[in-house]
Every structure is written in structure tokens, then in C-alpha cells.
Design a protein around this motif. Structure first.
Motif, short mmCIF file in Angstrom:
data_model
loop_
_atom_site.label_atom_id
_atom_site.label_comp_id
_atom_site.label_asym_id
_atom_site.label_seq_id
_atom_site.Cartn_x
_atom_site.Cartn_y
_atom_site.Cartn_z
N GLN A 1 -0.61 4.14 -2.18
CA GLN A 1 -1.78 4.66 -1.52
C GLN A 1 -1.66 5.42 -0.53
OE1 GLN A 1 -1.59 1.58 -2.65
NE2 GLN A 1 -3.35 0.80 -3.69
N ALA B 1 0.87 -1.39 -0.01
CA ALA B 1 0.01 -0.01 0.11
C ALA B 1 0.92 1.20 -0.05
CB ALA B 1 -1.05 -0.01 1.04
N ILE C 1 -5.60 -5.90 -2.26
CA ILE C 1 -5.19 -4.58 -2.40
C ILE C 1 -3.95 -4.64 -3.24
CG2 ILE C 1 -5.90 -3.76 -0.22
CD1 ILE C 1 -3.31 -3.55 0.88
N GLY C 2 -3.40 -3.55 -3.66
CA GLY C 2 -1.86 -3.53 -4.54
C GLY C 2 -1.81 -3.71 -5.85
N LYS D 1 -3.66 1.77 -7.40
CA LYS D 1 -2.76 2.91 -7.12
C LYS D 1 -2.69 4.10 -8.06
CE LYS D 1 0.44 -0.99 -5.46
NZ LYS D 1 0.80 -0.43 -4.14
#
Length: 293
Positions: free
Chosen positions: A216, A213, A256-257, A262
Motif C-alpha cells: 500500500q 502495508a 490490513i494486509g 494490495k
């Protein structure tokens, strides 16, 4: 002006007597970095590549005035080397070692809490302030001194972007390889904060990739502080399969990721997105022209 390092940086190498420590310490000295000694338990009192060796980081700091250490210790004991440097209150530690066990890095992270040490890495290519100081394994020759900061999770893309910036007539103040592992020290957000506090930084390039993350968190910080200088972002891995490990330990997506989320977060926060690795230099050049208009 450079961040983290400058012409007064005095470097020791933990693990200097190994092949990598020897080779890259010599390359750094050839570049002009002030390498002042090495640390290897049991080697204290000897010399290696014409530099004094010490048994412990604290001893090396006392005898040489070192204010930075690079870690070339093998993965099983790399965390212990980082912790030794942190406990000795070394201001800057750059860990080049790859494949440091995650559980070991959790110990390092705990040790960093409340310390005065800035840890870069592990799995970092290092820090380069063109013409001033090189700590790490990055290739040199295409870099130029200037006002663009570079923050990167990728060693190879750092070299590519540095060459592009120089070709576009844009020198670099500092390139910072934060490291690709899942648990590491200095983050992309931390690095941008350092650049934004440097009055001579004219723009920043952030090179991200899938997994974790970091990007982010960088976007959240940008949305909060609203940088007055252009931030150009490149995120690679758009076509990587979701929830599959790709490359090194940090590039793992699970929920996520992914690259698209992003990119969206950074664009919303005001970053200028470079659509391809080969466009970063020209994207920054155009962004600076707009900012100056």
C-alpha cells in the motif's frame, strides 16, 4: 546501472567464521564480489578463508576501505551487530539473519534515524547486481545483466522471476530482497525511488505478499510520482485465510494486509498486475513493448 552496489563495493562479513558466513562469503567471492574481510570479536588479527579478521566493524572499515557489510550473526545478537555497523557509519548493511526479535529490531530502527546507513533486511536474501556484485544467499546462474529492477519480499519468488525475465530476454540491473520480517530497513517504496532515480532502469518488478502495508505504501508513492517506466506487480497469498499467520513473521494479516486490497491499491496507482507468478516475465516484456510503441 545497478543500485546500492557496483563493481567498487567492498564487503565485510559480520559473523564470517560461522558455517553460513564462511559458505556464503566464499560463494560471493567465487561470483566476483570483492569481499575484503570479516568481523568476529576475539578473532582480530587472524585470517579466515584467506581474509583478515577484525574485532570491530570500525576497525575493519579503516583497514580495508569496506563500504558494505553483510550480517550473518545469530538472532539473539544480530541487532547488536547491525547497530555496531550503523554507529560505525557503514554505508550499506545487508542483514541475512532470520528470526531477529521484533523488540530488537525496534532498537535498530531507532538507531537508523538520522544515520548514513542503508539497512537491507533482516531476513533478506540479499542484493544481486548481475556480473557486478552479489551480497547474500541467492542462487545464481539464471540472472542476466540488463535494465529491469526487482524488489521482493520473497526469496524463492525472486529466483523464479529472475529466471523468467532472463528467459524473456530481459536482463536485471539489481534484485533487492527487502526482507520478510515485520520490522526491517529499506522498504519497497524506498527501493522503487532508487530505481526511478537510475536513468538506465527500464522497468521494475515488485513482488509482494500478504501481511503489513508495504505494498500500500508503494502504491501511494506510485500515485504521487506517476512512474514513466512500467511497474509490474505480483502479490501472492490471495487464498490465505484472513487474520492467520502464514509463513514468516511479516506475513500476518489483521485488519490490513490481505492480497486483494494490495492488488487493488497497486492497480489503481498504475501498476500492471501479473495474475500469477509464472506470468511475470511475459507481463514485463509486453509492458515494455507497449511503452515503446
Amino acid at each position: 546501472m545497478a543500485i546500492l552496489v557496483d563493481q567498487d563495493t567492498r564487503v565485510i562479513c559480520q559473523g564470517m567464521t560461522g558455517w553460513a558466513g564462511t559458505h556464503y562469503s566464499a560463494a560471493m567471492m567465487e561470483y566476483g564480489t570483492n569481499v575484503v574481510g570479516g568481523v568476529r570479536p576475539g578473532k582480530g588479527g587472524s585470517h579466515h578463508i584467506n581474509l583478515p579478521m577484525f574485532n570491530a566493524v570500525a576497525e575493519a572499515m579503516t583497514e580495508t576501505g569496506a563500504n558494505a557489510s553483510m550480517v550473518f550473526v545469530p538472532p539473539p545478537t544480530a541487532a547488536d551487530a547491525m547497530i555496531e555497523a550503523i554507529e560505525a557509519e557503514m554505508p550499506l548493511v545487508v542483514a541475512l539473519t532470520e528470526r531477529v526479535p521484533v523488540q530488537d529490531m525496534l532498537r535498530v530502527r531507532d538507531c537508523l534515524k538520522g544515520s548514513r546507513t542503508v539497512l537491507v533486511g533482516p531476513n533478506s536474501q540479499g542484493i544481486l547486481a548481475p556480473g557486478l556484485c552479489k551480497i547474500g544467499v541467492m542462487a545464481t546462474g539464471s540472472e542476466r545483466k540488463g535494465g529491469i529492477g526487482v524488489i521482493s519480499r520473497s526469496a524463492s519468488l525472486t529466483s523464479e522471476v529472475t529466471a523468467q525475465l532472463s528467459q524473456a530476454g530481459l536482463g536485471q540491473s539489481t534484485t533487492v530482497g527487502i526482507g520478510g520480517d515485520a520490522v526491517h530497513g529499506l522498504s519497497m517504496r524506498d527501493s522503487l525511488e532508487l530505481f526511478l532515480h537510475d536513468s538506465e532502469t527500464q522497468g521494475v518488478v515488485a513482488i509482494g505478499e500478504i501481511g503489513g502495508a508495504e505494498e500500500q505504501e508503494l502504491a501511494d508513492y506510485m500515485a504521487e510520482v506517476k512512474p514513466k517506466i512500467p511497474v509490474v506487480a505480483l502479490v501472492v497469498g490471495r487464498h490465505a485465510p484472513v487474520e492467520r499467520r502464514m509463513g514468516h513473521a511479516g506475513a500476518f494479516q489483521k485488519g490490513i494486509g490481505d492480497a486483494q486490497s494490495k492488488i487493488a491499491a497497486l492497480a489503481t496507482a498504475g501498476a500492471i498486475i501479473a495474475d500469477s507468478p509464472h506470468l511475470v516475465g511475459e507481463t514485463m516484456r509486453a509492458a515494455l513493448q507497449v511503452a515503446a510503441a
